[in-house]
Scaffold this motif. Structure first.
Motif, PDB file in Angstrom:
ATOM      1  N   THR A  25       5.757  13.448   6.346  1.00  0.00           N
ATOM      2  CA  THR A  25       5.312  13.310   7.742  1.00  0.00           C
ATOM      3  C   THR A  25       5.725  11.940   8.345  1.00  0.00           C
ATOM      4  OG1 THR A  25       3.255  12.518   7.079  1.00  0.00           O
ATOM      5  CG2 THR A  25       3.478  15.019   7.436  1.00  0.00           C
ATOM      6  N   HIS A  26       5.864  10.878   7.634  1.00  0.00           N
ATOM      7  CA  HIS A  26       5.837   9.538   8.649  1.00  0.00           C
ATOM      8  C   HIS A  26       7.246   9.301   8.813  1.00  0.00           C
ATOM      9  CE1 HIS A  26       2.458   6.857   7.064  1.00  0.00           C
ATOM     10  NE2 HIS A  26       2.192   7.908   7.008  1.00  0.00           N
ATOM     11  N   GLY A  27       7.567   8.343   9.847  1.00  0.00           N
ATOM     12  CA  GLY A  27       8.973   7.899  10.183  1.00  0.00           C
ATOM     13  C   GLY A  27       9.585   6.957   9.186  1.00  0.00           C
ATOM     14  N   SER A  38       0.794  -1.139   0.057  1.00  0.00           N
ATOM     15  CA  SER A  38       0.004  -0.017  -0.005  1.00  0.00           C
ATOM     16  C   SER A  38       0.670   1.306  -0.171  1.00  0.00           C
ATOM     17  CB  SER A  38      -0.852  -0.059   1.255  1.00  0.00           C
ATOM     18  OG  SER A  38      -0.018   0.176   2.377  1.00  0.00           O
ATOM     19  N   HIS A  39       2.055   1.081   0.790  1.00  0.00           N
ATOM     20  CA  HIS A  39       2.799   2.243   0.729  1.00  0.00           C
ATOM     21  C   HIS A  39       4.311   2.228   0.279  1.00  0.00           C
ATOM     22  CE1 HIS A  39      -0.686   3.703   3.244  1.00  0.00           C
ATOM     23  NE2 HIS A  39      -0.011   4.875   3.441  1.00  0.00           N
ATOM     24  N   SER A  40       4.689   2.145  -0.904  1.00  0.00           N
ATOM     25  CA  SER A  40       5.752   1.917  -1.467  1.00  0.00           C
ATOM     26  C   SER A  40       5.717   3.068  -2.549  1.00  0.00           C
ATOM     27  CB  SER A  40       6.484   0.642  -1.947  1.00  0.00           C
ATOM     28  OG  SER A  40       5.701   0.568  -3.308  1.00  0.00           O
ATOM     29  N   LEU A  91       2.918  13.308   0.570  1.00  0.00           N
ATOM     30  CA  LEU A  91       2.659  13.788   1.925  1.00  0.00           C
ATOM     31  C   LEU A  91       2.943  12.969   3.245  1.00  0.00           C
ATOM     32  CD1 LEU A  91      -0.800  15.525   1.181  1.00  0.00           C
ATOM     33  CD2 LEU A  91       1.136  16.531   1.808  1.00  0.00           C
ATOM     34  N   ASP A  92       2.811  11.625   2.973  1.00  0.00           N
ATOM     35  CA  ASP A  92       3.432  10.666   3.756  1.00  0.00           C
ATOM     36  C   ASP A  92       4.889  10.521   4.068  1.00  0.00           C
ATOM     37  OD1 ASP A  92       0.567   9.860   4.431  1.00  0.00           O
ATOM     38  OD2 ASP A  92       0.760   7.627   3.828  1.00  0.00           O
ATOM     39  N   LEU A  93       5.487  10.772   2.604  1.00  0.00           N
ATOM     40  CA  LEU A  93       6.996  10.696   2.910  1.00  0.00           C
ATOM     41  C   LEU A  93       7.446  11.994   3.738  1.00  0.00           C
ATOM     42  CD1 LEU A  93       8.017  10.134  -0.920  1.00  0.00           C
ATOM     43  CD2 LEU A  93       8.706   8.768   1.296  1.00  0.00           C
ATOM     44  N   SER A 144      -0.020  12.372  -4.613  1.00  0.00           N
ATOM     45  CA  SER A 144      -0.280  13.184  -3.542  1.00  0.00           C
ATOM     46  C   SER A 144      -0.069  12.386  -2.188  1.00  0.00           C
ATOM     47  CB  SER A 144      -1.556  14.103  -3.343  1.00  0.00           C
ATOM     48  OG  SER A 144      -2.724  13.483  -3.040  1.00  0.00           O
ATOM     49  N   HIS A 145      -0.737  11.341  -1.970  1.00  0.00           N
ATOM     50  CA  HIS A 145      -0.852  10.615  -0.703  1.00  0.00           C
ATOM     51  C   HIS A 145       0.722  10.173  -0.340  1.00  0.00           C
ATOM     52  CE1 HIS A 145      -3.057   8.156   2.438  1.00  0.00           C
ATOM     53  NE2 HIS A 145      -1.580   7.616   2.369  1.00  0.00           N
ATOM     54  N   LEU A 146       1.283   9.642  -1.294  1.00  0.00           N
ATOM     55  CA  LEU A 146       2.898   9.340  -1.253  1.00  0.00           C
ATOM     56  C   LEU A 146       3.437  10.534  -0.678  1.00  0.00           C
ATOM     57  CD1 LEU A 146       4.977   7.439  -1.281  1.00  0.00           C
ATOM     58  CD2 LEU A 146       5.306   8.293  -4.084  1.00  0.00           C
TER      59      LEU A 146
HETATM   60 ZN   LIG Z   1      -0.692   6.524   4.343  1.00  0.00          ZN
END
Ligand SMILES: [Zn+2]
Length: 229
Positions: free
Chosen positions: A111-113, A67-69, A107-109, A103-105
């Motif tokens: 903010t995420h660890g 889901s998140h790569s 924004l997550d890049l 955009s999701h990728l």
């Molecule tokens: Zn996400």
């Protein structure tokens, strides 16, 4: 990034492509997260928590390479764009949905660890600027301002502004270890966390869709040939 601010991103995309419907853009900005919810329920991806949860820093997105790569996000965006623009001749919608997914990728890049891999199967490098871990209160401020900027660019109404403000304020205890909140009940219950996030996604997308109808300017443009007759 939290659900309400991903939803706010759809407003930016809608502003850029006013002829595209808002509903599919809203789904596109959360496509990666909806995939994450489904894959966590199926046991394919995995989330863990510390024994005690005081903030988002105690929650770990341990395994989410599908889901998140970077690769799956860009691949899904290109596929959606090709299908909608080249397959169905919906150029504006195809571009809006493609940008929404990517955009999701991005924004997550921001903010995420370090929990986002380049491609499923590659365990390193793990990407993410680490705002949630290093400076969660700063993340709260950045996300809040970002949501307001999206609303301002979209020229949304008071209801939409209220949604963005309340949606961000609801996350305050998640981002501040000093402020107790419902996140404490998520310790050792990763699937409850997934459910909470799923509910947040659905509620914010539905409310954003209700409170942000078609752009008034584009509606006026569409009606103008009719009115001119
Ligand atoms: Zn996400």
């Amino acid at each position: 990034m939290f659900a309400v601010d991903h939803a706010a991103t759809a407003l930016l995309v809608k502003r850029r492509y006013p002829s595209a419907r808002l509903a599919p853009i809203l789904v596109s900005v959360q496509a990666m997260e909806l995939g994450w919810v489904a894959l966590n329920y199926l046991g394919v991806e995995r989330t863990t928590t510390d024994a005690v949860v005081h903030s988002v820093a105690d929650i770990h997105l341990a395994y989410m390479p599908y889901s998140h790569s970077v690769g799956t996000a860009i691949g899904a965006a290109v596929l959606a764009w090709l299908l909608l623009e080249k397959g169905f001749g919906r150029a504006a919608l195809g571009r809006a949905v493609g940008i929404g997914i990517v955009s999701h990728l991005i924004l997550d890049l921001a903010t995420h660890g370090r929990d986002i891999v380049l491609w499923p199967g590659l365990s390193t490098p793990r990407l993410g600027l680490g705002l949630y871990e290093a400076a969660p209160v700063a993340a709260f401020v950045v996300e809040f301002i970002y949501g307001i900027v999206c609303w301002y660019v979209y020229r949304g109404g008071l209801g939409l502004l209220t949604l963005i403000c309340l949606g961000n304020l609801a996350n305050l205890s998640f981002l501040s270890p000093a402020i107790p909140g419902p996140e404490e009940y998520l310790a050792g219950r990763p699937l409850l966390l997934v459910t909470v996030i799923f509910v947040q996604i659905v509620v914010t997308l539905v409310l954003a869709g209700m409170l942000a109808p078609d752009d008034p300017a584009s509606t006026a443009r569409r009606l103008s040939p009719v009115l001119a007759r």
